[in-house]
Write an enzyme that holds these catalytic residues in place. Structure first.
Site, PDB file in Angstrom:
ATOM      1  N   THR A 131       9.751  -1.308  11.088  1.00  0.00           N
ATOM      2  CA  THR A 131      10.871  -2.496  11.020  1.00  0.00           C
ATOM      3  C   THR A 131      10.570  -3.199   9.871  1.00  0.00           C
ATOM      4  O   THR A 131       9.607  -3.776   9.644  1.00  0.00           O
ATOM      5  CB  THR A 131      10.715  -2.899  12.347  1.00  0.00           C
ATOM      6  OG1 THR A 131      11.037  -2.145  13.342  1.00  0.00           O
ATOM      7  CG2 THR A 131      12.061  -3.891  12.610  1.00  0.00           C
TER       8      THR A 131
ATOM      9  N   CYS B  85      -6.971 -11.503  -6.309  1.00  0.00           N
ATOM     10  CA  CYS B  85      -6.302 -10.778  -5.262  1.00  0.00           C
ATOM     11  C   CYS B  85      -7.086  -9.557  -4.783  1.00  0.00           C
ATOM     12  O   CYS B  85      -6.628  -8.987  -3.882  1.00  0.00           O
ATOM     13  CB  CYS B  85      -5.137 -10.557  -5.837  1.00  0.00           C
ATOM     14  SG  CYS B  85      -4.887 -10.414  -7.414  1.00  0.00           S
TER      15      CYS B  85
ATOM     16  N   GLY C 179       2.643  -5.165  -3.646  1.00  0.00           N
ATOM     17  CA  GLY C 179       2.295  -4.514  -5.068  1.00  0.00           C
ATOM     18  C   GLY C 179       1.102  -3.532  -4.562  1.00  0.00           C
ATOM     19  O   GLY C 179       1.426  -2.428  -5.155  1.00  0.00           O
TER      20      GLY C 179
HETATM   21  C1  LIG Z   1      -1.518  -6.253 -11.599  1.00  0.00           C
HETATM   22  C2  LIG Z   1      -1.247  -6.070  -9.977  1.00  0.00           C
HETATM   23  N1  LIG Z   1      -1.151  -5.038  -9.210  1.00  0.00           N
HETATM   24  C3  LIG Z   1      -0.937  -5.159  -8.052  1.00  0.00           C
HETATM   25  C4  LIG Z   1      -1.304  -6.293  -7.341  1.00  0.00           C
HETATM   26  C5  LIG Z   1      -1.229  -6.352  -5.779  1.00  0.00           C
HETATM   27  O1  LIG Z   1       0.141  -7.049  -5.265  1.00  0.00           O
HETATM   28  P1  LIG Z   1      -0.045  -7.553  -3.750  1.00  0.00           P
HETATM   29  O2  LIG Z   1      -0.796  -8.692  -3.814  1.00  0.00           O
HETATM   30  O3  LIG Z   1       1.432  -7.797  -3.367  1.00  0.00           O
HETATM   31  O4  LIG Z   1      -0.633  -6.326  -2.915  1.00  0.00           O
HETATM   32  C6  LIG Z   1      -1.748  -7.250  -7.927  1.00  0.00           C
HETATM   33  C7  LIG Z   1      -2.148  -8.697  -7.213  1.00  0.00           C
HETATM   34  O5  LIG Z   1      -2.864  -9.428  -7.807  1.00  0.00           O
HETATM   35  C8  LIG Z   1      -1.900  -7.279  -9.367  1.00  0.00           C
HETATM   36  O6  LIG Z   1      -2.246  -8.381  -9.999  1.00  0.00           O
END
Ligand SMILES: Cc1ncc(COP(=O)(O)O)c(C=O)c1O
Length: 399
Positions: A250, A338, A78
Site C-alpha cells: 500500500t 546516510c 533512493g
Molecule cells: C548518491 C546517493 N544515492 C542513494 C542514496 C540513498 O537514498 P535514500 O536515503 O533515499 O535511500 C543516497 C543517500 O544519501 C545518496 O546520496
C-alpha cells in the site's frame, strides 16, 4: 520559501545528508495524514481521492526529469530505487550460468546502495567490474571503454553526482558509448543531482534513473525509479500488485504527495535558486582557502554540484573538526552520513588516490537554499579557529 527549521542559532551545512522539509510540502501532506486516508486501491471515493493525489505527484516527479508519468515507479527511497534498478534488471534477464558470464559495470565511487547490490551479485557469481576515477573524481572514459569493448555487458550503473565530493559525471556521453557498443541497459543514480541541476532522461539517454525525496526538501522514506521500459525489470517485492506490479505494498500516500510537491517547487526557479547557492559556496571556498593554511578542495571544481565544498585539512581528523564545529552549532560531515556511522576511510577519496593524511582530514560542507552569507561568515570563523586549535594540539604546523 518557508523552511520548518526553528533552531535559529544552528547552522546546517549538511544538506547532502538530508534537507529540511519545506513548510509548503508539509501543508500539502497534512490532509493525507488526516481526512484523506483512503487506500488508493479502493474502488470508492476515499480511494479515488488518494489515487488521484498519487497520480498528481507522479506528474510532478516526471516533469522534473523530462519523463512521462507512466515511466515513474514510487519506492521507499533512493536505496530501494537503486536496488530495484540493479537486482530487478538482473533477475528479469534470469540468474542462470549464461547470464552470469555477462558483465555488470559500475564505478568505484558509487553510493553504498549501488555498491552493495553489485557486491551481493558478485558473491552469487556474477562478473562485476568497477570503472576507475581520476584524481578529480571523474570517471575514466577509457576504463569504461576497455570493459565495454572486451565483454558482453548486461548493465552499466554510474551516478550523476557524487554524494561526497559532488562531482558530476558526463552521463550523456557515458550512456551514449554504452548503447553504441553494447546492448546493456544504463542506470544512473541521480539522488544527489535531482533538483540542483537540470535533468532530462531523454537527453541523458538513460534507461533507468533513481531519485529520492529527502534530498530535495521533501519527506524521508520515499523515492522513485524512472524506467524507460518497465518490462525489463522484475519486482523486488511481490504482493498486491501496486505500482503496476513493480512495487507491491500500500502506497506511502502522504510521502508521495510530499515528494511530488517538493519536485514541483524544485522545478520553479531551479537556475536562480542554485545560482544563489553556488555563489555562497564559491565565496565559502575562496575564504577558506585564503584564510586557512595548507588546505585543499577535493574533486573537480568545474564538474561539481553547486552546493558542495569538500576539503582536506592535513594534520587534523575530520571527526575532531565535526565535534568542535558542533560545539559552535555548526553541522558538517565527513562524508556519506546516510550509510550509517562507520569509521572506514572513504572509498570515494581512496578511489581518487588521496593519501591517508588527506582522507583523515577531510570534511564535507553541503549548502542549501536556506543558508545565508552571514552563516557562511560564521562558519569560516569557527572553522579557522577549530583547525588552528587542533593543529596546535597535534603540533602539525611545527613539522
Ligand atoms: C548518491 C546517493 N544515492 C542513494 C542514496 C540513498 O537514498 P535514500 O536515503 O533515499 O535511500 C543516497 C543517500 O544519501 C545518496 O546520496
Amino acid at each position: 520559501m518557508n523552511l520548518t527549521m526553528d533552531q535559529h542559532d544552528l547552522i546546517y551545512f549538511d544538506n547532502a545528508a538530508t534537507t529540511p522539509v519545506l513548510s509548503e510540502v508539509i501543508q500539502e501532506m497534512i490532509p493525507y495524514l488526516g481526512n484523506n486516508y483512503g487506500n488508493p486501491s479502493s474502488q470508492h471515493s476515499f480511494g479515488f481521492n488518494t489515487s488521484r493525489a498519487i497520480e498528481n505527484a507522479r506528474r510532478h516527479v516526471a516533469h522534473l526529469i523530462g519523463s512521462s508519468p507512466n515511466e515513474i515507479t514510487f519506492t521507499s527511497g533512493g536505496t530501494e530505487a537503486n536496488n530495484l534498478a540493479i537486482k530487478g534488471t538482473v533477475s528479469r534477464l534470469g540468474i542462470n550460468n549464461e547470464n552470469k558470464s555477462t558483465v555488470l559495470i559500475s564505478s568505484s565511487i558509487e553510493h553504498d546502495s549501488v555498491l552493495q547490490p553489485f557486491n551481493s551479485l558478485k558473491a552469487q557469481g556474477f562478473n562485476v567490474k568497477f570503472v576507475e576515477v581520476n584524481k578529480e573524481g571523474m570517471v575514466k572514459l577509457e576504463s569504461l571503454l576497455e570493459f565495454l569493448k572486451k565483454e558482453k555487458i548486461m548493465l552499466v550503473s554510474i551516478m550523476l553526482a557524487n554524494n561526497e565530493v559532488g562531482t558530476i559525471q558526463p552521463i550523456r556521453e557515458l550512456a551514449k558509448i554504452t548503447h553504441e557498443i553494447s546492448n546493456a541497459l544504463f542506470h544512473c543514480d541521480a539522488v544527489q543531482a535531482l533538483g540542483k541541476i537540470p535533468i532530462n532522461v531523454k537527453h541523458l539517454d538513460v534507461d533507468l534513473l533513481s531519485l529520492s525525496s529527502h534530498k530535495i526538501y521533501g519527506p524521508k522514506g520515499v523515492g522513485a525509479l524512472y524506467a524507460r521500459d518497465r518490462d525489463q525489470l522484475s519486482p523486488l517485492i511481490d504482493g498486491g500488485g501496486q505500482e503496476k506490479s513493480l512495487r507491491s505494498g500500500t502506497e506511502n500516500v502522504y510521502g508521495i504527495v510530499g515528494f511530488g510537491e517538493a519536485c514541483r517547487i524544485a522545478s520553479v526557479n531551479l537556475h536562480e535558486n542554485w545560482k544563489y547557492v553556488k555563489e555562497l559556496r564559491d565565496y565559502f571556498i575562496d575564504r577558506v582557502l585564503s584564510t586557512i593554511p595548507r588546505c585543499y578542495v577535493n574533486g573537480s571544481m568545474n564538474q561539481r554540484l553547486p552546493n558542495n565544498a569538500h576539503f582536506s585539512f592535513p594534520g587534523v581528523k575530520g571527526e575532531d573538526i565535526i565535534i568542535k564545529l558542533n560545539e559552535f552549532g555548526i553541522a558538517a560531515s565527513t562524508g556519506a552520513a546516510c550509510s550509517s556511522s562507520k569509521a572506514k576511510p572513504s572509498h570515494v577519496l581512496k578511489a581518487m588516490g588521496l593519501s591517508l593524511l588527506e582522507i583523515e582530514g577531510s570534511l564535507r560542507f553541503t549548502l542549501g537554499l536556506q543558508n545565508t552569507r552571514s552563516e557562511v561568515d560564521r562558519v569560516i570563523l569557527a572553522l579557522g579557529e577549530t583547525i588552528r586549535e587542533l593543529r596546535r594540539h597535534s603540533g602539525f604546523l611545527n613539522n
